[in-house]
Each structure stands twice: as structure tokens, then as C-alpha cells.
Design a protein around this motif. Structure first.
Motif, PDB file in Angstrom:
ATOM      1  N   ALA A 151       0.838  -1.187   0.000  1.00  0.00           N
ATOM      2  CA  ALA A 151       0.000   0.000   0.000  1.00  0.00           C
ATOM      3  C   ALA A 151       0.876   1.240   0.000  1.00  0.00           C
ATOM      4  O   ALA A 151       2.075   1.166   0.308  1.00  0.00           O
ATOM      5  N   ALA A 152       0.267   2.374  -0.337  1.00  0.00           N
ATOM      6  CA  ALA A 152       1.065   3.587  -0.434  1.00  0.00           C
ATOM      7  C   ALA A 152       0.258   4.835  -0.161  1.00  0.00           C
ATOM      8  O   ALA A 152      -0.962   4.882  -0.427  1.00  0.00           O
ATOM      9  N   ASP A 153       0.918   5.833   0.375  1.00  0.00           N
ATOM     10  CA  ASP A 153       0.429   7.203   0.454  1.00  0.00           C
ATOM     11  C   ASP A 153       1.369   8.065  -0.376  1.00  0.00           C
ATOM     12  O   ASP A 153       2.563   7.773  -0.493  1.00  0.00           O
ATOM     13  N   LEU A 154       0.817   9.140  -0.942  1.00  0.00           N
ATOM     14  CA  LEU A 154       1.607  10.003  -1.814  1.00  0.00           C
ATOM     15  C   LEU A 154       2.257  11.123  -1.025  1.00  0.00           C
ATOM     16  O   LEU A 154       2.160  12.301  -1.386  1.00  0.00           O
ATOM     17  N   ALA A 155       2.925  10.761   0.052  1.00  0.00           N
ATOM     18  CA  ALA A 155       3.660  11.697   0.898  1.00  0.00           C
ATOM     19  C   ALA A 155       4.592  10.864   1.770  1.00  0.00           C
ATOM     20  O   ALA A 155       4.336   9.671   1.987  1.00  0.00           O
ATOM     21  N   PRO A 156       5.651  11.453   2.280  1.00  0.00           N
ATOM     22  CA  PRO A 156       6.547  10.687   3.163  1.00  0.00           C
ATOM     23  C   PRO A 156       5.820  10.173   4.396  1.00  0.00           C
ATOM     24  O   PRO A 156       4.816  10.741   4.834  1.00  0.00           O
ATOM     25  N   CYS A 157       6.331   9.086   4.945  1.00  0.00           N
ATOM     26  CA  CYS A 157       5.741   8.527   6.152  1.00  0.00           C
ATOM     27  C   CYS A 157       5.838   9.528   7.295  1.00  0.00           C
ATOM     28  O   CYS A 157       6.841  10.241   7.442  1.00  0.00           O
ATOM     29  N   LEU A 158       4.799   9.541   8.123  1.00  0.00           N
ATOM     30  CA  LEU A 158       4.766  10.432   9.283  1.00  0.00           C
ATOM     31  C   LEU A 158       5.165   9.708  10.562  1.00  0.00           C
ATOM     32  O   LEU A 158       5.510  10.356  11.557  1.00  0.00           O
ATOM     33  N   GLY A 159       5.092   8.386  10.535  1.00  0.00           N
ATOM     34  CA  GLY A 159       5.445   7.627  11.732  1.00  0.00           C
ATOM     35  C   GLY A 159       4.576   6.400  11.860  1.00  0.00           C
ATOM     36  O   GLY A 159       4.040   5.893  10.872  1.00  0.00           O
ATOM     37  N   GLN A 160       4.408   5.942  13.081  1.00  0.00           N
ATOM     38  CA  GLN A 160       3.623   4.734  13.338  1.00  0.00           C
ATOM     39  C   GLN A 160       2.193   4.871  12.812  1.00  0.00           C
ATOM     40  O   GLN A 160       1.552   3.868  12.467  1.00  0.00           O
ATOM     41  N   ARG A 161       1.698   6.075  12.721  1.00  0.00           N
ATOM     42  CA  ARG A 161       0.317   6.271  12.266  1.00  0.00           C
ATOM     43  C   ARG A 161       0.094   5.744  10.854  1.00  0.00           C
ATOM     44  O   ARG A 161      -1.028   5.414  10.474  1.00  0.00           O
ATOM     45  N   ASN A 162       1.151   5.673  10.062  1.00  0.00           N
ATOM     46  CA  ASN A 162       1.002   5.147   8.702  1.00  0.00           C
ATOM     47  C   ASN A 162       0.639   3.668   8.702  1.00  0.00           C
ATOM     48  O   ASN A 162       0.157   3.148   7.695  1.00  0.00           O
ATOM     49  N   LEU A 163       0.867   2.999   9.821  1.00  0.00           N
ATOM     50  CA  LEU A 163       0.497   1.592   9.924  1.00  0.00           C
ATOM     51  C   LEU A 163      -1.015   1.409  10.087  1.00  0.00           C
ATOM     52  O   LEU A 163      -1.508   0.284  10.070  1.00  0.00           O
ATOM     53  N   ASP A 164      -1.726   2.511  10.240  1.00  0.00           N
ATOM     54  CA  ASP A 164      -3.186   2.424  10.397  1.00  0.00           C
ATOM     55  C   ASP A 164      -3.896   2.247   9.057  1.00  0.00           C
ATOM     56  O   ASP A 164      -5.016   1.740   9.007  1.00  0.00           O
ATOM     57  N   GLY A 165      -3.253   2.673   7.967  1.00  0.00           N
ATOM     58  CA  GLY A 165      -3.887   2.526   6.667  1.00  0.00           C
ATOM     59  C   GLY A 165      -3.315   3.487   5.655  1.00  0.00           C
ATOM     60  O   GLY A 165      -2.620   4.438   6.019  1.00  0.00           O
ATOM     61  N   MET A 166      -3.566   3.217   4.370  1.00  0.00           N
ATOM     62  CA  MET A 166      -3.051   4.057   3.301  1.00  0.00           C
ATOM     63  C   MET A 166      -4.110   4.221   2.215  1.00  0.00           C
ATOM     64  O   MET A 166      -5.159   3.594   2.259  1.00  0.00           O
ATOM     65  N   ASP A 167      -3.792   5.066   1.241  1.00  0.00           N
ATOM     66  CA  ASP A 167      -4.787   5.424   0.232  1.00  0.00           C
ATOM     67  C   ASP A 167      -4.812   4.494  -0.976  1.00  0.00           C
ATOM     68  O   ASP A 167      -5.857   4.332  -1.605  1.00  0.00           O
ATOM     69  N   PHE A 168      -3.680   3.916  -1.321  1.00  0.00           N
ATOM     70  CA  PHE A 168      -3.591   3.109  -2.537  1.00  0.00           C
ATOM     71  C   PHE A 168      -3.154   1.694  -2.176  1.00  0.00           C
ATOM     72  O   PHE A 168      -2.286   1.510  -1.328  1.00  0.00           O
ATOM     73  N   TRP A 169      -3.743   0.708  -2.869  1.00  0.00           N
ATOM     74  CA  TRP A 169      -3.537  -0.689  -2.485  1.00  0.00           C
ATOM     75  C   TRP A 169      -3.279  -1.578  -3.697  1.00  0.00           C
ATOM     76  O   TRP A 169      -3.849  -1.360  -4.777  1.00  0.00           O
ATOM     77  N   GLY A 170      -2.435  -2.588  -3.471  1.00  0.00           N
ATOM     78  CA  GLY A 170      -2.289  -3.645  -4.443  1.00  0.00           C
ATOM     79  C   GLY A 170      -3.336  -4.714  -4.203  1.00  0.00           C
ATOM     80  O   GLY A 170      -4.181  -4.587  -3.313  1.00  0.00           O
ATOM     81  N   LYS A 171      -3.264  -5.780  -4.982  1.00  0.00           N
ATOM     82  CA  LYS A 171      -4.269  -6.840  -4.907  1.00  0.00           C
ATOM     83  C   LYS A 171      -3.901  -7.919  -3.897  1.00  0.00           C
ATOM     84  O   LYS A 171      -4.750  -8.750  -3.552  1.00  0.00           O
ATOM     85  N   GLY A 172      -2.672  -7.939  -3.458  1.00  0.00           N
ATOM     86  CA  GLY A 172      -2.286  -8.876  -2.409  1.00  0.00           C
ATOM     87  C   GLY A 172      -1.564 -10.111  -2.911  1.00  0.00           C
ATOM     88  O   GLY A 172      -1.683 -10.501  -4.079  1.00  0.00           O
ATOM     89  N   THR A 173      -0.811 -10.715  -1.999  1.00  0.00           N
ATOM     90  CA  THR A 173      -0.123 -11.971  -2.273  1.00  0.00           C
ATOM     91  C   THR A 173      -0.231 -12.832  -1.021  1.00  0.00           C
ATOM     92  O   THR A 173      -0.076 -12.347   0.097  1.00  0.00           O
ATOM     93  N   LEU A 174      -0.526 -14.115  -1.211  1.00  0.00           N
ATOM     94  CA  LEU A 174      -0.862 -14.977  -0.087  1.00  0.00           C
ATOM     95  C   LEU A 174       0.381 -15.638   0.500  1.00  0.00           C
ATOM     96  O   LEU A 174       1.194 -16.226  -0.220  1.00  0.00           O
ATOM     97  N   VAL A 175       0.487 -15.546   1.815  1.00  0.00           N
ATOM     98  CA  VAL A 175       1.564 -16.203   2.558  1.00  0.00           C
ATOM     99  C   VAL A 175       0.938 -17.226   3.497  1.00  0.00           C
ATOM    100  O   VAL A 175       0.059 -16.878   4.293  1.00  0.00           O
TER     101      VAL A 175
END
Length: 125
Positions: free
Chosen positions: A97-121
């Protein structure tokens, strides 16, 4: 505008390692915060690790500190998640996932604006 494509998911035994890859296609790659999240069906999504693509600053969830490492190859617009000492609790769909700005800290672990489709582990005991 932004395309995120994950790869590297697989089935491994407990104690093993995997490296996930994310291709982050965005014109201004160096101005992003890119991260890895995971989700088990029926459970809340969990932020695992994030990296500021410009400064290289990283943040991790407590559950993976010391076992997982997020890194990047900025020349290839690639972000990686090296996962070691895997256990069955790490079994999940992993999303880049991604946000179009530098990371601000732990808060970025709460969620982002853009997402891939995922890969299963899948980790077997």
C-alpha cells in the motif's frame, strides 16, 4: 496514477523465510510512503511495516520487529519485505500500500490510500 503489484507469496514451513516484493509505479516514487499490511479473513487488517521512499525511514509493528525488514531499491521502484522466523500466525494475505507523501510515523500503519491486490503467505507448522 499509482499502481502497486505484489509478488513473492508462497507456502513455507514454520521457521522459514520469505521475501515479498512490491513494484510501486508512480511518477514521484521518491515522495511516497510505501508499506506492507496483512489480513486474515474475518480479522482486522494489520499494518506490518512502512518506509519513506525518499529518506528511507522505516516503522514496524511490534509483532514483527526483529523478524521482518522492509527495504527498497529506488532505482527499480521496488519495496521488499524480508520475513524471517515465520510462524503460523504470520499466515495472511499481504498487501502493498502507499500514500503520496513521506511517512509520518507509526500512524502510517493504520492505513493508506492506494492498495495492491495482495499476495498470499501460508505458514505451516
Amino acid at each position: 496514477q499509482v499502481e502497486l503489484v505484489e509478488s513473492g507469496g508462497d507456502s513455507v514451513q514454520a521457521g522459514g523465510s520469505l521475501r515479498l516484493s512490491c513494484t510501486a509505479r508512480y511518477t514521484y516514487y521518491s515522495r511516497m510512503c510505501v508499506g506492507w499490511f496483512r489480513q486474515i479473513p474475518g480479522k482486522d487488517r494489520e499494518g506490518v511495516a512502512v518506509i519513506s521512499t525518499g529518506a528511507g525511514t522505516t516503522y514496524y509493528a511490534d509483532s514483527v520487529k526483529g523478524r521482518f525488514t522492509i527495504s527498497q531499491d529506488s532505482a527499480k521502484n521496488m519495496v521488499y519485505l524480508q520475513m524471517n522466523s515465520l510462524n503460523p500466525d504470520d499466515t495472511a494475505m499481504y498487501y502493498c500500500a502507499a500514500d503520496l507523501a513521506p511517512c509520518l510515523g507509526q500512524r502510517n500503519l493504520d492505513g493508506m490510500d492506494f492498495w495492491g491486490k495482495g499476495t498470499l503467505v501460508t505458514i505451516s507448522s
